[in-house]
Write a protein that holds these residues in place. Structure first.
Motif, PDB file in Angstrom:
ATOM      1  N   LEU A   1      44.045  45.791  48.647  1.00 18.13           N
ATOM      2  CA  LEU A   1      42.952  44.832  48.787  1.00 18.13           C
ATOM      3  C   LEU A   1      41.920  45.251  49.820  1.00 18.13           C
ATOM      4  O   LEU A   1      40.760  44.842  49.735  1.00 18.13           O
ATOM      5  N   LEU A   2      42.315  46.056  50.792  1.00 13.76           N
ATOM      6  CA  LEU A   2      41.382  46.507  51.828  1.00 13.76           C
ATOM      7  C   LEU A   2      41.237  48.021  51.834  1.00 13.76           C
ATOM      8  O   LEU A   2      40.751  48.594  52.811  1.00 13.76           O
ATOM      9  N   GLY A   3      41.638  48.668  50.761  1.00 14.76           N
ATOM     10  CA  GLY A   3      41.596  50.116  50.715  1.00 14.76           C
ATOM     11  C   GLY A   3      40.508  50.667  49.814  1.00 14.76           C
ATOM     12  O   GLY A   3      39.913  49.942  49.014  1.00 14.76           O
ATOM     13  N   PRO A   4      40.265  51.964  49.901  1.00 16.03           N
ATOM     14  CA  PRO A   4      39.245  52.593  49.051  1.00 16.03           C
ATOM     15  C   PRO A   4      39.642  52.640  47.584  1.00 16.03           C
ATOM     16  O   PRO A   4      38.794  52.883  46.725  1.00 16.03           O
ATOM     17  N   ASP A   5      40.920  52.396  47.303  1.00 11.55           N
ATOM     18  CA  ASP A   5      41.390  52.446  45.916  1.00 11.55           C
ATOM     19  C   ASP A   5      41.324  51.080  45.233  1.00 11.55           C
ATOM     20  O   ASP A   5      41.818  50.926  44.115  1.00 11.55           O
ATOM     21  N   TRP A   6      40.708  50.082  45.885  1.00 10.85           N
ATOM     22  CA  TRP A   6      40.693  48.742  45.314  1.00 10.85           C
ATOM     23  C   TRP A   6      40.097  48.766  43.908  1.00 10.85           C
ATOM     24  O   TRP A   6      38.988  49.248  43.682  1.00 10.85           O
ATOM     25  N   ASP A   7      40.859  48.224  42.958  1.00  7.11           N
ATOM     26  CA  ASP A   7      40.463  48.189  41.553  1.00  7.11           C
ATOM     27  C   ASP A   7      40.774  46.795  41.028  1.00  7.11           C
ATOM     28  O   ASP A   7      41.916  46.500  40.674  1.00  7.11           O
ATOM     29  N   PRO A   8      39.785  45.896  40.977  1.00  7.53           N
ATOM     30  CA  PRO A   8      40.059  44.510  40.579  1.00  7.53           C
ATOM     31  C   PRO A   8      40.609  44.379  39.169  1.00  7.53           C
ATOM     32  O   PRO A   8      41.458  43.525  38.913  1.00  7.53           O
ATOM     33  N   ALA A   9      40.148  45.219  38.258  1.00  8.20           N
ATOM     34  CA  ALA A   9      40.638  45.132  36.875  1.00  8.20           C
ATOM     35  C   ALA A   9      42.108  45.518  36.796  1.00  8.20           C
ATOM     36  O   ALA A   9      42.907  44.865  36.111  1.00  8.20           O
ATOM     37  N   GLU A  10      42.500  46.561  37.518  1.00  7.91           N
ATOM     38  CA  GLU A  10      43.899  46.993  37.515  1.00  7.91           C
ATOM     39  C   GLU A  10      44.778  45.961  38.216  1.00  7.91           C
ATOM     40  O   GLU A  10      45.901  45.681  37.782  1.00  7.91           O
ATOM     41  N   ALA A  11      44.273  45.382  39.298  1.00  8.84           N
ATOM     42  CA  ALA A  11      45.030  44.348  40.006  1.00  8.84           C
ATOM     43  C   ALA A  11      45.276  43.149  39.100  1.00  8.84           C
ATOM     44  O   ALA A  11      46.386  42.610  39.043  1.00  8.84           O
ATOM     45  N   ALA A  12      44.255  42.727  38.369  1.00  6.91           N
ATOM     46  CA  ALA A  12      44.402  41.585  37.456  1.00  6.91           C
ATOM     47  C   ALA A  12      45.372  41.916  36.325  1.00  6.91           C
ATOM     48  O   ALA A  12      46.172  41.074  35.914  1.00  6.91           O
ATOM     49  N   ARG A  13      45.306  43.149  35.842  1.00  6.57           N
ATOM     50  CA  ARG A  13      46.218  43.560  34.765  1.00  6.57           C
ATOM     51  C   ARG A  13      47.663  43.502  35.235  1.00  6.57           C
ATOM     52  O   ARG A  13      48.538  42.975  34.538  1.00  6.57           O
ATOM     53  N   ARG A  14      47.920  44.021  36.426  1.00  9.19           N
ATOM     54  CA  ARG A  14      49.290  44.014  36.957  1.00  9.19           C
ATOM     55  C   ARG A  14      49.756  42.592  37.243  1.00  9.19           C
ATOM     56  O   ARG A  14      50.921  42.263  37.026  1.00  9.19           O
ATOM     57  N   LEU A  15      48.847  41.776  37.741  1.00  3.80           N
ATOM     58  CA  LEU A  15      49.210  40.398  38.075  1.00  3.80           C
ATOM     59  C   LEU A  15      49.684  39.639  36.845  1.00  3.80           C
ATOM     60  O   LEU A  15      50.607  38.822  36.917  1.00  3.80           O
ATOM     61  N   GLY A  16      49.083  39.916  35.706  1.00  5.87           N
ATOM     62  CA  GLY A  16      49.446  39.195  34.496  1.00  5.87           C
ATOM     63  C   GLY A  16      50.391  39.932  33.577  1.00  5.87           C
ATOM     64  O   GLY A  16      50.622  39.501  32.439  1.00  5.87           O
TER      65      GLY A  16
END
Length: 274
Positions: free
Chosen positions: A128-143
């Motif tokens: 969430l605070l890193g250079p690799d932040w990827d909102p689409a990938e985070a949402a995919r993993r979350l669901g």
């Protein structure tokens, strides 16, 4: 357990004190690495990866630490006696001519090859605070697991790295659902909004000593539900509930959040102090 913004702040303090300076003192007080001597080496940088701290040192070495529930790093001017706790709780000492960092009660402390960091933190989701932040990938993993309760999915660092109990409760409140609602029952677009909100909140809080998720500036109201058991909801006035399950605490508002709840609430008889 510290949240990602707290770990980010710790990394920044350590980086300012140690990076670019030669170590004149090194003491790792864990049996496996007690004989390791890092003196004479330059600290290259200190960075946070989710809730992990990586202190990279000249010679291809990384000191990996994790604070878990009680760990902390404290920085003092070299020569000043530390006050972060009893001396017997110190697990690591890294010092240079100007500053000395003391690691207290560190449950995880290991010296690894920098080239092998992926074996330690490679399993983590987007930071969430890193250079690799990827909102689409985070949402995919979350669901990815529809049957999983939202609170568990948010806390799983393999989904998105940096969320702890505080943000878990606050994000569920902001989404209007209880932490026990299966992620598959979230309204369309909610995982994406949760990922975006988590990123926005941690970014906003990483430079401030007091964590805030609310928009009100009234004293004692930095958070919507966390730590407010028995007190009125800032939105609807319903008393906030609290439950402790599997050694984790959860807060929610029965009026604002829909979905299943625990059968064993532990809300105190008197409201928790702000």
């Amino acid at each position: 357990m510290p949240e990602g913004d707290t770990v980010w702040q710790a990394a920044r303090r350590l980086h300012i004190a140690l990076a670019g300076r030669v170590l004149t003192r090194s003491d790792l007080r864990v049996p496996r690495f007690a004989t390791a001597d890092l003196t004479g080496r330059t600290v290259l940088d200190v960075t946070a990866r989710g809730k992990h701290l990586l202190t990279r040192i000249e010679g291809g070495l990384t000191l990996h630490s994790h604070l878990r529930m009680d760990g902390a790093w404290r920085v003092y001017a070299t020569g000043r006696h530390p006050r972060g706790g009893p001396d017997h709780q110190i697990r690591a000492v890294l010092g240079n001519a100007e500053w000395t960092a003391y690691g207290y009660r560190l449950p995880v402390l290991e010296l690894i090859r920098t080239a092998e960091e992926s074996g330690t933190v490679g399993h983590l989701g987007p930071d969430l605070l890193g250079p690799d932040w990827d909102p689409a990938e985070a949402a995919r993993r979350l669901g990815a697991d529809p049957a999983r309760p939202l609170g568990e999915a948010l806390l799983d660092q393999r989904n998105l790295a940096g969320i702890g109990n505080v943000y878990k409760s606050e994000l569920a409140f902001l989404a209007g659902v209880t932490p026990w609602l299966p992620v598959g029952e979230l309204a369309p677009g909610t995982p994406e909004r949760l990922a975006a909100t988590a990123h926005r909140l941690l970014e906003a809080n990483k430079d401030h000593p007091e964590r805030r998720t609310t928009t009100t500036r009234r004293p004692g109201t930095p958070l919507y539900v966390y730590g407010r058991a028995g007190r009125p909801c800032l939105r609807c006035g319903t008393p906030i509930r609290k439950a402790e399950l599997d050694d984790r605490v959860t807060y929610w508002c029965p009026g604002c959040q829909h979905g299943p709840t625990t059968e064993s609430p532990t809300t105190p008889a008197t409201p928790e102090a702000p």
